[in-house]
Design a protein around this motif. Structure first.
Motif, short mmCIF file in Angstrom:
data_model
loop_
_atom_site.label_atom_id
_atom_site.label_comp_id
_atom_site.label_asym_id
_atom_site.label_seq_id
_atom_site.Cartn_x
_atom_site.Cartn_y
_atom_site.Cartn_z
N ILE A 57 -47.92 37.22 -6.17
CA ILE A 57 -49.10 36.69 -6.88
C ILE A 57 -48.94 36.87 -8.38
N GLY A 58 -48.47 38.04 -8.80
CA GLY A 58 -48.25 38.29 -10.22
C GLY A 58 -47.26 37.31 -10.82
N TRP A 59 -46.16 37.06 -10.09
CA TRP A 59 -45.17 36.10 -10.61
C TRP A 59 -45.77 34.70 -10.70
N PHE A 60 -46.58 34.31 -9.70
CA PHE A 60 -47.17 32.97 -9.70
C PHE A 60 -48.11 32.80 -10.91
N ILE A 61 -48.91 33.83 -11.20
CA ILE A 61 -49.79 33.77 -12.37
C ILE A 61 -48.97 33.66 -13.65
#
Length: 241
Positions: free
Chosen positions: A23-27
């Protein structure tokens, strides 16, 4: 670095951290697209995608033990890159830069947790605590102590053998029952050291390569007997199947 050998994606803690990292990478990626970043920022984003995917595949296939040093080096490099990138994102004016910095913060926290998890030794508090959770599947994660109680309750209702809270092992009332149980006893070799929880007197402590008699293989916690005759329960994922 022995922790790699027994962590898999089915462990709820490993799975949760991995999902948060994704999720962090996607953001970070979406923020970078909105802010129209270029140059070294995109190199860092792509590099972190490689690291996240590698950890997902490695834990999913339980093969990280073969690449311990490489994974730890890649995670360390990633943390350095993200530490360099976050101040740049916070000071940037384009829309999406701050969102990207938030994703980078989430990702760097997850990578620190990965290092603590995967870099811990078998005797460490981190390793022992993580493996006290049931890793039967990624959807329902129940603390091991609750899972053991459920297993004991179910076994008592179906087998008819007398089981109590203070003694999880079956009590045999006839010589026939005892003979049948002895015939089903198998042996298993411990893959790692394990220190029994002081909160549960039913657990057994054991050392790596120690051979135990397995009296009951049902569930995630097996009923076992040590060579000195001591009986109790042990986590199944610490033994060869």
């Amino acid at each position: 670095m022995a922790g790699f050998t027994s962590f898999s994606l089915t462990n709820p803690i490993v799975l949760t951290v991995s999902i948060l990292a994704a999720i962090g990478w996607f953001i970070l990626f979406v923020g970078g697209c909105v802010a129209a970043f270029h140059g070294i920022t995109w190199w860092i984003i792509i590099y972190n995608l490689f690291v996240v995917v590698l950890v997902f595949i490695g834990t999913g296939l339980s093969t990280l033990a073969n690449y311990t040093n490489m994974i730890m080096i890649l995670l360390t490099i990633s943390i350095v890159y993200l530490t360099y990138l976050i101040p740049i994102l916070l000071s940037a004016e384009p829309v999406g830069a701050r969102a990207a910095s938030g994703g980078a913060v989430i990702l760097i926290i997850c990578e620190f947790i990965w290092i603590f998890l995967f870099g811990s030794s078998e005797e460490s508090w981190v390793h022992q605590t993580t493996h006290r959770y049931n890793d039967a599947g990624p959807i329902i994660a129940t603390p091991a102590i609750i899972q053991r109680q459920l297993n004991r309750t179910g076994a008592a209702g179906t087998s008819g053998a007398a089981k109590t809270r203070n003694s999880p092992l079956p009590q045999f009332t006839t010589e026939k029952d005892l003979a049948e149980s002895s015939a089903n006893v198998t042996q298993a070799t411990a893959l790692h050291n394990y220190q029994a929880s002081p909160d549960d007197p039913n657990e057994l402590s054991f050392e790596k390569n120690e051979v135990l008699d397995i009296l009951d293989r049902k569930g995630n916690w097996w009923q076992a007997r040590k060579q000195d005759g001591t009986t109790g329960i042990v986590p199944s994922n610490y033994f060869e199947s």
